[in-house]
Scaffold this motif. Sequence first.
Motif, mmCIF file in Angstrom:
data_model
loop_
_atom_site.group_PDB
_atom_site.id
_atom_site.type_symbol
_atom_site.label_atom_id
_atom_site.label_comp_id
_atom_site.label_asym_id
_atom_site.label_seq_id
_atom_site.Cartn_x
_atom_site.Cartn_y
_atom_site.Cartn_z
ATOM 1 N N VAL A 111 0.843 -1.198 0.000
ATOM 2 C CA VAL A 111 0.000 0.000 0.000
ATOM 3 C C VAL A 111 0.876 1.245 0.000
ATOM 4 N N ARG A 112 1.940 1.234 0.798
ATOM 5 C CA ARG A 112 2.840 2.388 0.829
ATOM 6 C C ARG A 112 3.419 2.659 -0.556
ATOM 7 N N ILE A 113 3.857 1.583 -1.224
ATOM 8 C CA ILE A 113 4.446 1.739 -2.559
ATOM 9 C C ILE A 113 3.398 2.260 -3.544
ATOM 10 N N ALA A 114 2.188 1.711 -3.497
ATOM 11 C CA ALA A 114 1.126 2.166 -4.408
ATOM 12 C C ALA A 114 0.806 3.637 -4.173
ATOM 13 N N ALA A 115 0.792 4.067 -2.908
ATOM 14 C CA ALA A 115 0.509 5.471 -2.603
ATOM 15 C C ALA A 115 1.626 6.373 -3.114
ATOM 16 N N LEU A 116 2.878 5.934 -2.962
ATOM 17 C CA LEU A 116 4.004 6.728 -3.452
ATOM 18 C C LEU A 116 3.989 6.824 -4.975
ATOM 19 N N ARG A 117 3.652 5.731 -5.633
ATOM 20 C CA ARG A 117 3.572 5.757 -7.096
ATOM 21 C C ARG A 117 2.444 6.677 -7.547
ATOM 22 N N ALA A 118 1.341 6.674 -6.800
ATOM 23 C CA ALA A 118 0.226 7.556 -7.148
ATOM 24 C C ALA A 118 0.631 9.021 -6.995
ATOM 25 N N LEU A 119 1.353 9.342 -5.931
ATOM 26 C CA LEU A 119 1.804 10.722 -5.726
ATOM 27 C C LEU A 119 2.769 11.141 -6.830
ATOM 28 N N ALA A 120 3.607 10.202 -7.272
ATOM 29 C CA ALA A 120 4.529 10.516 -8.375
ATOM 30 C C ALA A 120 3.764 10.832 -9.655
ATOM 31 N N MET A 121 2.630 10.183 -9.865
ATOM 32 C CA MET A 121 1.829 10.436 -11.056
ATOM 33 C C MET A 121 1.062 11.748 -10.941
ATOM 34 N N LEU A 122 0.574 12.072 -9.741
ATOM 35 C CA LEU A 122 -0.222 13.282 -9.557
ATOM 36 C C LEU A 122 0.652 14.522 -9.438
ATOM 37 N N LYS A 123 1.898 14.362 -8.962
ATOM 38 C CA LYS A 123 2.854 15.483 -8.806
ATOM 39 C C LYS A 123 2.249 16.651 -8.023
ATOM 40 N N PRO A 124 1.744 16.423 -6.822
ATOM 41 C CA PRO A 124 1.140 17.532 -6.066
ATOM 42 C C PRO A 124 2.196 18.522 -5.583
ATOM 43 N N ASP A 125 2.012 19.786 -5.878
ATOM 44 C CA ASP A 125 2.941 20.827 -5.439
ATOM 45 C C ASP A 125 2.554 21.230 -4.021
#
Length: 263
Positions: A111-125
């Motif tokens: 889950v941690r990895i999936a969340a990190l990959r999602a953040l990398a895709m969304l690129k939240p500033d």
Amino acid sequence: GGEVASDAPPSPAVRWFVAEVVSKKKPDTQKLGEMVGSGSSAAQKIGAAMALGLLDRNSVGTGERQVLETRGLTAAEAEVREASAYALGRVGSDSSASPLTSAIWDADERVRIAALRALAMLKPDNEETVKAVGQLIGHEPRTDEGESRKAIQFPVVREYAAEALGAVAHPASLRDLIRGCRDNMRNVREASNTAVRKLHEKHKEMAKAAFDLLNSEAEKSEDRTGAALALGQMGDAAFGKPLIFRVLDENAPRVLRDQDPAV
């Protein structure tokens, strides 16, 4: 849900295939969202989340995103939380950054990895997200809202954290990426090196910030060493000569090389 006509457990391969087919049939996204929140089985919740994640971002409504954020990411089953994080990486919005940031502290590594990959895709500033992700690399516990949290030591988690920081490329990530550049695991070092280069491409002033950290004897030896490594990755030729005079005496005995052999 990947159920097959036998007593065998649901098949992830079948579930993925069906999710792809469903996503191409202009499905009722509201119904898929309802299934994520209250499906008859964990497998069905996973399949519904996957199908939402395979849709075009513009076809997924706010309600379905909220279900993924509030119900999917907090489900009792780790597989549902993982699938919801995956889906939010594909169809999430700026509002998804906060729940995904919370998910990087999940008890399950997947889950941690999936969340990190999602953040990398969304690129939240988002500086709060950047600082939280950085804690996974920094190795040191920090206080957050009165709660002491220890950085998670799994190398793969640290690697994906570095990749997420590189995708966002926020100046606040510099110190944590510097620590990643001297990580004891090669995969983490390589991901941090790539992230440092991306950070420098977006913010040229980061080379000066890294050199100032390197040049400060008040900083820890480990951080100064990491700063030197990060400068090498940034490749700014303007700092070539100043780096030489950290190795050689510039004007002995008044201006000497760095007294820390690690640096």
